[in-house]
Enzyme design. Structure first.
Site, PDB file in Angstrom:
ATOM      1  N   GLU A 132     -59.357  12.240  -6.984  1.00  0.00           N
ATOM      2  CA  GLU A 132     -59.621  13.257  -6.468  1.00  0.00           C
ATOM      3  C   GLU A 132     -59.570  13.189  -4.938  1.00  0.00           C
ATOM      4  O   GLU A 132     -60.111  12.323  -4.166  1.00  0.00           O
ATOM      5  CB  GLU A 132     -61.267  13.776  -6.926  1.00  0.00           C
ATOM      6  CG  GLU A 132     -61.646  13.645  -8.296  1.00  0.00           C
ATOM      7  CD  GLU A 132     -62.912  13.513  -8.947  1.00  0.00           C
ATOM      8  OE1 GLU A 132     -63.384  13.465  -9.891  1.00  0.00           O
ATOM      9  OE2 GLU A 132     -63.751  13.254  -7.850  1.00  0.00           O
ATOM     10  N   HIS A 192     -71.808   6.490  -6.809  1.00  0.00           N
ATOM     11  CA  HIS A 192     -72.133   6.419  -8.418  1.00  0.00           C
ATOM     12  C   HIS A 192     -72.516   5.223  -9.090  1.00  0.00           C
ATOM     13  O   HIS A 192     -72.219   4.696  -9.997  1.00  0.00           O
ATOM     14  CB  HIS A 192     -70.793   6.910  -9.101  1.00  0.00           C
ATOM     15  CG  HIS A 192     -70.319   8.129  -8.801  1.00  0.00           C
ATOM     16  ND1 HIS A 192     -68.794   8.332  -8.459  1.00  0.00           N
ATOM     17  CD2 HIS A 192     -70.615   9.487  -8.392  1.00  0.00           C
ATOM     18  CE1 HIS A 192     -68.506   9.468  -8.038  1.00  0.00           C
ATOM     19  NE2 HIS A 192     -69.615  10.289  -7.957  1.00  0.00           N
TER      20      HIS A 192
END
Length: 519
Positions: free
Chosen positions: A379, A459
């Site tokens: 991404e 994350h």
């Protein structure tokens, strides 16, 4: 109707206890303990879901959040910006905490800002602080993993078909997540995303739009000059002043408060959890001011306790409780099976303009799920203001084995984080990333400024995982009515996807089970 039935069952079951147990606690505590039926620690994705469902079921609930509340103002000045950071940028830190390099830290006032970092051995883990938790600082990517990859991480006791049919759609509907409209994608602000999309096509890789929890009409107002330029100016990590980001304080948490049964208490830092009498739990916290000064210590007693302080926060509370023997039946798996979602970053060098400091991240994902070495996704992530033209920063994610762990440091009274940064698993995933980047580079004439780096994760996952510390619905083994509902449940990875959607979906599933089983 089911919520009314749940509430009726709850009230009937609690009536007898309330006549003796609750009143006894209030009286005997002499004002020391405050009784509440349910406490939620943390207001990120798991905590926000738990709060709303408890409130809708008529259960008196207090949410204890360490950070402050951030109200979007008409003046568009709620948050600081990445090009002009101040105390609002970081949680009780004398310096900004964004990754270095490429960002050089800057001195700031110590303040209860929105972004926190856990400095570990082999990794730094970033997390949010404030009402809304990580949703204040995330890029709003709402990404669902495939079923095949889901079961490379999660046990079969969790039915993907149920998540796909019920819980993933439920979360997306409340977050109002949708793909970027074509008119906005075609604007100058999303040039980097369009370039990445085109490069994937040339390399024979799949690229697709993914759901983003952003109000695109507000983005259009930014483009028209009717709102302060935020999303289009790449302002996501310190909050979004236009209000375009659909953070949890603007949906789940506001809906929870609207039930009249949920009270959110910001600037309450939980320090201890322990067993109380009659199967209840005591929660001790410090109420602080916006400079971190402790104003008063408070103690609560509750019947139902939901831990949602994030992978680092929840695991630290459990490790402290285990070390201090305030939760004596916790097993030896607490703190283990921690991972990074295999977050990696690099810079792709292109020949022309890229506008990578503009727009929001992750509207386009390149999926190389059939990679012969290991599945990966890429991404475009949000660049910082001084990144030059010709550069596209890229975030890679994969399936990392949960080989990290946290231990409790008695001298600091904090958890220490350890990550084997050069493990065989990391090397395998690195080869998979290099395979995908090589395909892109060969097809497009691009190069990487440096090999993929793994110095930080946005994350963090694990530490109180399903099947090890909790059952598949988050109830802690050995403890009735004690639940984990955040990323701590997840063993290291959400299977080639950003974690927020899966964390919230699992929390929705857990709350359905809980409300249907109230005795």
């Amino acid at each position: 109707m089911s919520q009314m039935l749940n509430r009726r069952r709850f009230l009937q079951a609690s009536a007898a206890a309330a006549s003796v147990g609750v009143s006894a606690i209030r009286t005997s505590a002499a004002g020391v303990d405050e009784y509440v039926e349910a406490i939620v620690i943390g207001s990120g994705f798991g905590g926000a879901v738990a709060s709303l469902r408890l409130g809708q079921a008529g259960i008196e609930t207090v949410v204890l959040e360490r950070g402050r509340r951030w109200q979007i103002t008409d003046a568009g000045n709620t948050f600081c910006t990445t090009d002009n950071p101040d105390g609002r940028a970081a949680w009780l830190s004398p310096n900004t905490v964004l990754p270095d390099p490429p960002v050089t830290t800057q001195p700031i006032d110590v303040y209860t800002g929105v972004l926190d970092v856990k400095r570990g051995n082999g990794i730094d883990a970033y997390r949010g602080a404030g009402v809304g938790g990580g949703s204040l600082v995330y890029t709003a990517i709402t990404y669902q993993p495939t079923e095949e990859l889901f079961y490379k991480v999660f046990p079969r006791t969790i039915k993907y078909s149920e998540l796909d049919r019920v819980y993933y759609p439920r979360v997306r509907s409340i977050l109002k997540a949708s793909v970027i409209p074509d008119d906005i994608l075609q604007s100058e602000y999303y040039l980097a995303s369009r370039i990445l999309q085109e490069q994937a096509a040339k390399a024979g890789l799949k690229a697709r739009k993914i759901d983003i929890a952003i109000d695109w009409d507000t983005v259009r107002q930014e483009i028209a000059g009717q709102k302060v330029a935020s999303i289009i100016n790449g302002q996501v990590y310190y909050g979004t002043n236009s209000g375009a980001k659909n953070s949890l304080d603007r949906n789940y948490l506001s809906m929870a408060e609207a039930t009249g049964n949920v009270e959110i208490r910001p600037l309450h830092v939980v320090t201890r959890i322990e067993e109380s009498d009659r199967g209840r739990y005591r929660v001790v916290c410090n109420q602080i001011n916006e400079q971190g000064v402790v104003l008063v210590q408070k103690s609560f007693v509750c019947r139902y306790l939901f831990l949602a302080a994030g992978s680092i926060g929840t695991t630290e509370l459990l490790l402290r409780a285990k070390t201090n023997r305030t939760l004596r039946r916790l097993n030896n798996q607490v703190g283990k099976f921690w991972g990074t979602n295999f977050d990696s970053t690099t810079l792709m060098i292109n020949a022309g303009e890229t506008n990578s400091t503009l727009g929001s991240a992750g509207v386009i994902a390149i999926e190389d799920l059939d990679n012969p070495i290991a599945p990966v996704i890429l991404e475009a992530f949000q660049a910082f203001p001084f990144i030059p033209q010709g550069i596209i920063p890229v975030l890679g994610q994969g399936i990392s084995q949960p080989q990290g762990y946290l231990t409790y440091n008695v001298s600091t009274q904090l958890a220490d984080l350890f990550w084997p940064s050069n493990s065989a698993d990391t090397q395998k995933n690195t080869q998979a990333l290099q395979y995908t980047y090589q395909r892109l580079n060969q097809a497009n004439g691009t190069t990487l400024a440096a090999p993929p780096g793994y110095s930080f994760t946005a994350h963090p996952l694990g530490g109180a995982t399903i099947g090890k510390v909790c059952d598949s619905h988050g109830q802690v083994f050995g403890y009735r009515n004690l639940f984990v509902v955040d990323g701590s449940l997840i063993p290291g990875s959400t299977a080639c996807s950003n974690p927020s959607l899966t964390i919230a979906a699992l929390a929705e599933r857990s709350m359905d089970r809980f409300l249907n089983r109230i005795p």
